[in-house]
Design an enzyme around this catalytic site. Structure first.
Site, PDB file in Angstrom:
ATOM      1  N   ASP A  49       0.831  -1.204   0.000  1.00 17.74           N
ATOM      2  CA  ASP A  49       0.000   0.000   0.000  1.00 17.74           C
ATOM      3  C   ASP A  49       0.868   1.258   0.000  1.00 17.74           C
ATOM      4  O   ASP A  49       0.356   2.376  -0.120  1.00 17.74           O
ATOM      5  CB  ASP A  49      -0.994  -0.001   1.157  1.00 17.74           C
ATOM      6  CG  ASP A  49      -0.347  -0.106   2.526  1.00 17.74           C
ATOM      7  OD1 ASP A  49       0.897  -0.194   2.609  1.00 17.74           O
ATOM      8  OD2 ASP A  49      -1.095  -0.114   3.527  1.00 17.74           O
ATOM      9  N   ASP A  88      -0.983  -6.225  -0.172  1.00 12.43           N
ATOM     10  CA  ASP A  88      -1.392  -5.595   1.082  1.00 12.43           C
ATOM     11  C   ASP A  88      -2.904  -5.414   1.140  1.00 12.43           C
ATOM     12  O   ASP A  88      -3.527  -5.011   0.146  1.00 12.43           O
ATOM     13  CB  ASP A  88      -0.755  -4.213   1.216  1.00 12.43           C
ATOM     14  CG  ASP A  88       0.536  -4.226   2.005  1.00 12.43           C
ATOM     15  OD1 ASP A  88       0.815  -5.229   2.694  1.00 12.43           O
ATOM     16  OD2 ASP A  88       1.272  -3.222   1.938  1.00 12.43           O
ATOM     17  N   LYS A 118      -1.345  -9.507   2.934  1.00  9.81           N
ATOM     18  CA  LYS A 118      -0.623  -9.065   4.128  1.00  9.81           C
ATOM     19  C   LYS A 118      -1.471  -8.052   4.871  1.00  9.81           C
ATOM     20  O   LYS A 118      -2.107  -7.196   4.254  1.00  9.81           O
ATOM     21  CB  LYS A 118       0.726  -8.431   3.764  1.00  9.81           C
ATOM     22  CG  LYS A 118       1.520  -7.963   4.995  1.00  9.81           C
ATOM     23  CD  LYS A 118       2.928  -7.527   4.637  1.00  9.81           C
ATOM     24  CE  LYS A 118       2.976  -6.146   4.019  1.00  9.81           C
ATOM     25  NZ  LYS A 118       2.565  -5.082   4.982  1.00  9.81           N
ATOM     26  N   GLU A 120      -1.532  -5.602   8.677  1.00  9.75           N
ATOM     27  CA  GLU A 120      -0.771  -5.087   9.808  1.00  9.75           C
ATOM     28  C   GLU A 120      -1.471  -5.399  11.126  1.00  9.75           C
ATOM     29  O   GLU A 120      -2.699  -5.447  11.195  1.00  9.75           O
ATOM     30  CB  GLU A 120      -0.593  -3.571   9.680  1.00  9.75           C
ATOM     31  CG  GLU A 120       0.230  -3.146   8.479  1.00  9.75           C
ATOM     32  CD  GLU A 120       0.399  -1.633   8.408  1.00  9.75           C
ATOM     33  OE1 GLU A 120       0.057  -0.938   9.397  1.00  9.75           O
ATOM     34  OE2 GLU A 120       0.867  -1.135   7.370  1.00  9.75           O
ATOM     35  N   GLU A 187       9.068  -4.254  10.877  1.00 10.05           N
ATOM     36  CA  GLU A 187       9.509  -2.968  10.320  1.00 10.05           C
ATOM     37  C   GLU A 187       9.954  -1.997  11.399  1.00 10.05           C
ATOM     38  O   GLU A 187       9.350  -1.929  12.483  1.00 10.05           O
ATOM     39  CB  GLU A 187       8.377  -2.326   9.505  1.00 10.05           C
ATOM     40  CG  GLU A 187       8.756  -0.975   8.914  1.00 10.05           C
ATOM     41  CD  GLU A 187       7.744  -0.436   7.917  1.00 10.05           C
ATOM     42  OE1 GLU A 187       7.971   0.688   7.411  1.00 10.05           O
ATOM     43  OE2 GLU A 187       6.744  -1.116   7.631  1.00 10.05           O
TER      44      GLU A 187
END
Length: 273
Positions: A49, A88, A118, A120, A187
């Site tokens: 993204d 994403d 994916k 978060e 990250e």
């Protein structure tokens, strides 16, 4: 799907099996031409993204939509023959409930033909990831600095400095490791903690601003190529300055046009006899 996309590609289980072995190479891709250039050299291609900032000039990833991710996922799949492709899930497409996340993940897989999604989040998203993986959707996790939470986290900054942050990342890693995810991005996390988490997890960690000890590394392709110059994260290594080379090429073209050197005879059509 194109013929190139139907050939044998790396799969999420094969990526997962690379834990502790040869480092996994991952870069972002948003378009067919870039996917074709990266495919021979990468194990994973991430349709991130981050395209909102890199391609669309957004200040954060918050404005990226599901339709945007699907469109770019389709484009990347047209250029891939080998790499595993992960798309994403954008902000707002999975946080509401695990059922909403499932519907949107199905859309991404069905409409793009990609290999995995994916999303978060740590402890708070582990139940959602488990819900998806139990229903046949391969998921990559993402912990540490989470760009979709930048507005509540106080900006883009490294994490893991305080005991509170360290404890949270450890808990997040444990939760994602037990959720059924096949890999996890870590990250913007201080190196010793990223190294510790990698050692503790049974699935591959893909570092970005984390540690060389991670099982793989990912960067934004435009960052390493010098094509995105709005800002340069500390963790980025520039392998070329294509932005300057593009500008120089365009300046040369503009000069040729204005001086009528282009088009030359070789660039025009002759009348047939």
């Amino acid at each position: 799907m194109s013929a190139i996309g139907s050939q044998k590609r790396l799969t999420p289980p094969r990526i997962s099996a690379m834990k502790g072995g040869k480092p996994i190479v991952c870069l972002t891709a948003y378009t067919t031409p870039m996917a074709r250039l990266l495919d021979d050299h990468c194990d994973l291609l991430l349709v991130g993204d981050s395209l909102g900032m890199v391609l669309y000039g957004m200040e954060t990833t918050i404005g990226v939509t599901l339709d945007m991710m699907i469109a770019h996922g389709k484009a990347v799949m047209r250029g891939v023959a080998k790499a595993c492709v992960v798309v994403d899930m954008p902000f707002g497409s999975y946080q509401e409930s695990k059922e909403v996340a499932f519907r949107n993940a199905v859309r991404i897989l069905q409409e793009t033909g990609c290999d995995a999604v994916k999303l978060e989040g740590g402890e708070e998203m582990a139940e959602t990831i488990a819900f998806l993986t139990k229903r046949g959707i391969p998921v990559m996790g993402h912990i540490g600095l989470m760009p979709q939470q930048v507005q509540t986290a106080g900006g883009y900054r490294s994490v893991g400095h305080s005991e509170h942050e360290t404890s949270k990342i450890r808990r997040d890693a444990h939760a994602i490791g037990g959720s059924g995810a096949f890999a996890v991005v870590i990250e913007g996390t201080v190196e010793p903690l990223a190294r510790e988490v990698t050692s503790a997890m049974h699935i591959p960690t893909i570092g970005i601003g984390a540690s060389a000890a991670c099982d793989g590394q990912v960067l934004v392709s435009d960052d390493i190529l010098g094509l995105f110059n709005d800002f340069k994260p500390r963790f980025v290594k520039r392998y070329d300055e294509l932005g300057k080379r593009v500008a120089d090429a365009v300046a040369a073209y503009a000069e040729d046009v204005r001086s009528r050197k282009f088009p030359a005879a070789d660039h025009t059509f002759k009348r047939r006899p």
